[in-house]
Design a protein around this motif. Structure first.
Motif, PDB file in Angstrom:
ATOM      1  N   ILE A   1       0.367  -0.937  -0.185  1.00  0.00           N
ATOM      2  CA  ILE A   1      -0.030  -0.046   0.360  1.00  0.00           C
ATOM      3  C   ILE A   1       0.597   1.323   0.138  1.00  0.00           C
ATOM      4  CG2 ILE A   1      -2.167   1.344   1.651  1.00  0.00           C
ATOM      5  CD1 ILE A   1      -3.218  -1.598   1.902  1.00  0.00           C
ATOM      6  N   GLU A   2       1.824   1.147   0.851  1.00  0.00           N
ATOM      7  CA  GLU A   2       2.813   2.517   1.122  1.00  0.00           C
ATOM      8  C   GLU A   2       4.098   2.409  -0.464  1.00  0.00           C
ATOM      9  OE1 GLU A   2       5.607   2.217   3.764  1.00  0.00           O
ATOM     10  OE2 GLU A   2       3.999   1.456   5.642  1.00  0.00           O
ATOM     11  N   SER A   3       4.104   1.197  -1.502  1.00  0.00           N
ATOM     12  CA  SER A   3       4.445   2.210  -2.506  1.00  0.00           C
ATOM     13  C   SER A   3       3.719   1.938  -3.574  1.00  0.00           C
ATOM     14  CB  SER A   3       4.749   0.243  -2.987  1.00  0.00           C
ATOM     15  OG  SER A   3       5.335   0.620  -4.145  1.00  0.00           O
ATOM     16  N   ASP A   4       2.510   2.141  -3.723  1.00  0.00           N
ATOM     17  CA  ASP A   4       0.815   2.206  -4.033  1.00  0.00           C
ATOM     18  C   ASP A   4       0.649   3.645  -4.413  1.00  0.00           C
ATOM     19  OD1 ASP A   4       0.750   0.005  -5.306  1.00  0.00           O
ATOM     20  OD2 ASP A   4      -0.888  -0.655  -4.014  1.00  0.00           O
ATOM     21  N   ILE A   5       0.648   4.341  -3.059  1.00  0.00           N
ATOM     22  CA  ILE A   5       1.134   5.866  -2.508  1.00  0.00           C
ATOM     23  C   ILE A   5       1.838   6.312  -3.187  1.00  0.00           C
ATOM     24  CG2 ILE A   5       0.479   7.427  -1.243  1.00  0.00           C
ATOM     25  CD1 ILE A   5      -2.097   6.030  -1.848  1.00  0.00           C
ATOM     26  N   ARG A   6       2.773   5.778  -3.083  1.00  0.00           N
ATOM     27  CA  ARG A   6       4.106   6.725  -4.171  1.00  0.00           C
ATOM     28  C   ARG A   6       4.035   6.826  -5.167  1.00  0.00           C
ATOM     29  NH1 ARG A   6       7.131   3.273   0.274  1.00  0.00           N
ATOM     30  NH2 ARG A   6       7.709   4.800   1.840  1.00  0.00           N
ATOM     31  N   PHE A   7       3.600   6.041  -5.720  1.00  0.00           N
ATOM     32  CA  PHE A   7       3.230   5.644  -7.175  1.00  0.00           C
ATOM     33  C   PHE A   7       2.321   7.168  -7.512  1.00  0.00           C
ATOM     34  CE2 PHE A   7       5.041   1.053  -7.661  1.00  0.00           C
ATOM     35  CZ  PHE A   7       6.002   2.168  -8.546  1.00  0.00           C
TER      36      PHE A   7
END
Length: 376
Positions: A349-355
């Protein structure tokens, strides 16, 4: 018709060669009289009926008695154990055909091996006890599972409580089976008072870890710092608690790896239970933008990226903080809440937010800052 001369030759061969060989004594004595003919008959009898037993107990030709059992593991061990009992009976019948009378077998069965507190322990009772111990332990496991399916599943209890009750019932049944087998063998229960000191020393010296893990398992089941389906972290590994037993606890990591951890280790070391009270977990993502960027616009874009993610909770609402004026960037941090499940992996989820933040900043013409050095 067969000529008379041929029959006479066969009769002479039978009298001169076959009958002496057939009746040739192989073992003679007070308790047995084994001849070559009886030995051949016994071997043929054993092989034929052994083949018959294997044919009957093939999986495709199971008797109806076993087909009504739905659990495949229970059906399998019952078939194997019944087949074993039939082979034992076949073995004794073969010995009788060979020429070993039942009186000899009876004497062997009643052979006294040792005496415990005026009680004779016989070989036959030990064999009977071992034969009853295996199915007794299997039946204990089967009854505890059925108790959970039929009775506990109807109660409005937590999964961990149901599992703990099932384990306790299984241990009680196992203890009863062991006591019953000891009674069959002929060992009086009062005899354990004589060896109590030796058992205590043995436990103290050789079984410390086993007893420690067992007592730790009881603590885990009563105090319940961990429950079935809890999300925990130990030694940097996260996973879901699958099973809490008397000796160890099984945890399935998010990478689908099973970890078997001794119960004492769970009590002695620090264990993070992410779902002890609830499964809500706060996470954060930080980002830095170049000096001169519109800070309010940056905040709105970060909130927009977070709110669009389907696995982020709407309450509590996401929060964006302008953390500080950094050496090379204006630093922002967004806080948001997720429900910790096996499918909701916080790192993903954190990776998705950064993208999403990177995409929105590119569309808005906002630069993500990076360290700069001016050389003179």
């Amino acid at each position: 018709m067969i000529p008379l001369s041929v029959l006479e030759n066969l009769h002479r061969w039978y009298q001169a060669w076959f009958l002496p060989v057939w009746q040739a004594p192989l073992l003679t004595g007070e308790y047995a009289e084994v001849t070559a003919g009886r030995l051949v008959l016994g071997i043929v009898f054993f092989l034929l009926f052994n083949r018959l037993i294997k044919t009957i107990f093939r999986q495709s030709r199971l008797p109806r008695l076993f087909r009504v059992i739905s659990d495949p593991d229970t059906r399998s061990w019952m078939v194997n154990f019944t087949s074993f009992l039939l082979l034992v009976v076949l073995f004794f019948l073969t010995l009788f055909i060979v020429g070993i009378p039942l009186t000899v077998l009876s004497r062997i069965w009643n052979l006294t091996l040792f005496t415990v507190k005026d009680s004779s322990v016989q070989l036959g009772n030990i064999l009977l006890g071992l034969a009853l111990l295996y199915p007794g332990l299997k039946v204990s496991r089967y009854l505890s599972n059925e108790f959970q399916k039929i009775f506990l599943s109807q109660l409005k209890l937590e999964t961990a409580t149901k599992k703990s009750l099932e384990v306790v019932l299984r241990y009680v049944l196992v203890i009863l089976v062991v006591l019953f087998v000891l009674t069959i063998v002929g060992v009086p229960l009062t005899a354990f008072t004589l060896v109590g000191g030796a058992v205590a020393i043995g436990v103290g010296l050789g079984s410390q870890n086993l007893v420690n893990n067992f007592l730790s398992g009881i603590v885990l089941m009563t105090e319940r710092p961990l429950k079935i389906d809890d999300v925990v972290e130990i030694e940097g590994r996260q996973g879901i608690v699958e099973f809490i037993g008397g000796r160890s606890t099984r945890i399935r990591t998010f990478d689908n790896v099973r970890m078997v951890i001794p119960n004492s280790k769970l009590l002695e070391n620090t264990v993070i239970n992410w779902s002890l009270m609830d499964r809500d977990l706060r996470r954060e993502v930080s980002v830095g933008v170049a000096y001169g960027s519109p800070t309010h616009r940056v905040r709105d874009l970060i909130l927009e990226a977070v709110r669009e993610h389907p696995q982020i909770k709407r309450s509590p609402e996401p929060l964006v903080l302008f953390r500080e004026f950094g050496d090379n960037a204006l630093l922002f941090t967004v806080f948001f809440w997720v429900e910790l499940t096996e499918s909701n992996k916080p790192l993903i989820i954190e990776s998705d937010i950064r993208f999403a933040i990177d995409q929105k900043f590119r569309e808005a013409g906002i630069d993500i800052a990076f360290p700069q050095r001016d050389l003179h």
